[in-house]
Design a protein around this motif. Structure first.
Motif, short mmCIF file in Angstrom:
data_model
loop_
_atom_site.label_atom_id
_atom_site.label_comp_id
_atom_site.label_asym_id
_atom_site.label_seq_id
_atom_site.Cartn_x
_atom_site.Cartn_y
_atom_site.Cartn_z
N VAL A 1 0.85 -1.17 0.00
CA VAL A 1 0.00 0.00 0.00
C VAL A 1 0.89 1.22 0.00
O VAL A 1 1.83 1.33 0.79
N LYS B 1 -6.17 8.20 1.64
CA LYS B 1 -6.97 7.11 2.18
C LYS B 1 -8.36 7.16 1.55
O LYS B 1 -8.97 8.21 1.45
N LEU C 1 -11.99 6.53 2.00
CA LEU C 1 -12.89 6.37 3.14
C LEU C 1 -14.04 5.44 2.79
O LEU C 1 -14.59 5.48 1.69
N ASP D 1 -8.25 1.65 13.10
CA ASP D 1 -7.86 2.16 11.79
C ASP D 1 -8.93 3.04 11.16
O ASP D 1 -8.67 3.70 10.15
N ASP E 1 -11.28 6.11 10.39
CA ASP E 1 -11.22 7.56 10.49
C ASP E 1 -12.49 8.04 11.20
O ASP E 1 -13.52 7.37 11.17
#
Length: 182
Positions: free
Chosen positions: A70, A76, A78, A139, A141
Motif C-alpha cells: 500500500v 486514504k 474512506l 484504523d 477515520d
C-alpha cells in the motif's frame, strides 16, 4: 387321531427339494448381479477425477498468503457507513451483544437518538459502556465512524446526514472564495 391335525409340507418330492435349493442360491446371486450392474452403469464421476483439472491444479499451486503493498503517501479511501457497519459494528449490533442496541429496533434507539447525532458520534469514537472506541477498529477515520452512526440512525428512522470529508488544503487554496466569486 384325525388327519386334519397333521401339517403338510410344501416340498413333497425330491425334485421339488432340488428346485427349492437351486432357487435359494440362484435368485440372491441374480439380484446381487443386477444391483451391481445398476450401481456401476450410471455416469458418475469417480472420486478424485477432477484432481488434474486446471482449477484444481491452480488451487494447489496458489500461494498460501499474499503481500499487498500500500502506498503510504496515497490518500486514504474512506468507507461508506454501510461498509463500516458491516466490518466493525454488525458483530454486536445485529445480535444485541453486550447490551448493544439492535440495528433497526426503534425502541432501543429512541433514547439514544434523542441525545443527537454529535453525542452518538462522540460515544462511537471514544467508546461507551462495553463498546470499544471506534467499534474496536482503531484504523477507522472519525468521518467513517460518523458515516456508520448516520447509517445506523437511518435504519431506525433518524434524519442523520452522513458527513463528507473536508476538501484537501491544496484544492481549497486554488478555488476562489465563495464571496469573491460573486
Amino acid at each position: 387321531m384325525s388327519d386334519s391335525n397333521e401339517h403338510e409340507l410344501l416340498i413333497k418330492t425330491p425334485k421339488q427339494l432340488i428346485y427349492a435349493v437351486v432357487a435359494a442360491f440362484v435368485i440372491p446371486i441374480f439380484v446381487i448381479i443386477l444391483l451391481a450392474y445398476y450401481v456401476s452403469s450410471s455416469e458418475k464421476p469417480a472420486a478424485g477425477s477432477n484432481a488434474f483439472s486446471e482449477e484444481s491444479i491452480a488451487a494447489r499451486l496458489a500461494p498460501v498468503g499474499t503481500v499487498d503493498f500500500v502506498d503510504a503517501n496515497a490518500p486514504k479511501v474512506l468507507k461508506t457507513g454501510e461498509q463500516v457497519y458491516a466490518a466493525a459494528c454488525a458483530a454486536c449490533h445485529t445480535a444485541g451483544a453486550a447490551g448493544a442496541p439492535k440495528t433497526g429496533d426503534q425502541g432501543q434507539w429512541s433514547a439514544r437518538l434523542s441525545k443527537g447525532f454529535d453525542t452518538l458520534w462522540q460515544n462511537a469514537v471514544n467508546g461507551i459502556g462495553a463498546m470499544p472506541a471506534k467499534g474496536g477498529n482503531s484504523d477507522l477515520d472519525d468521518i467513517e465512524v460518523a458515516r456508520a452512526v448516520a447509517y445506523m440512525g437511518k435504519e431506525v428512522g433518524a434524519d442523520f446526514k452522513a458527513p463528507e470529508p473536508a476538501a484537501p488544503a491544496a484544492e481549497a487554496a486554488t478555488e476562489p472564495a465563495p464571496e469573491a466569486a460573486k
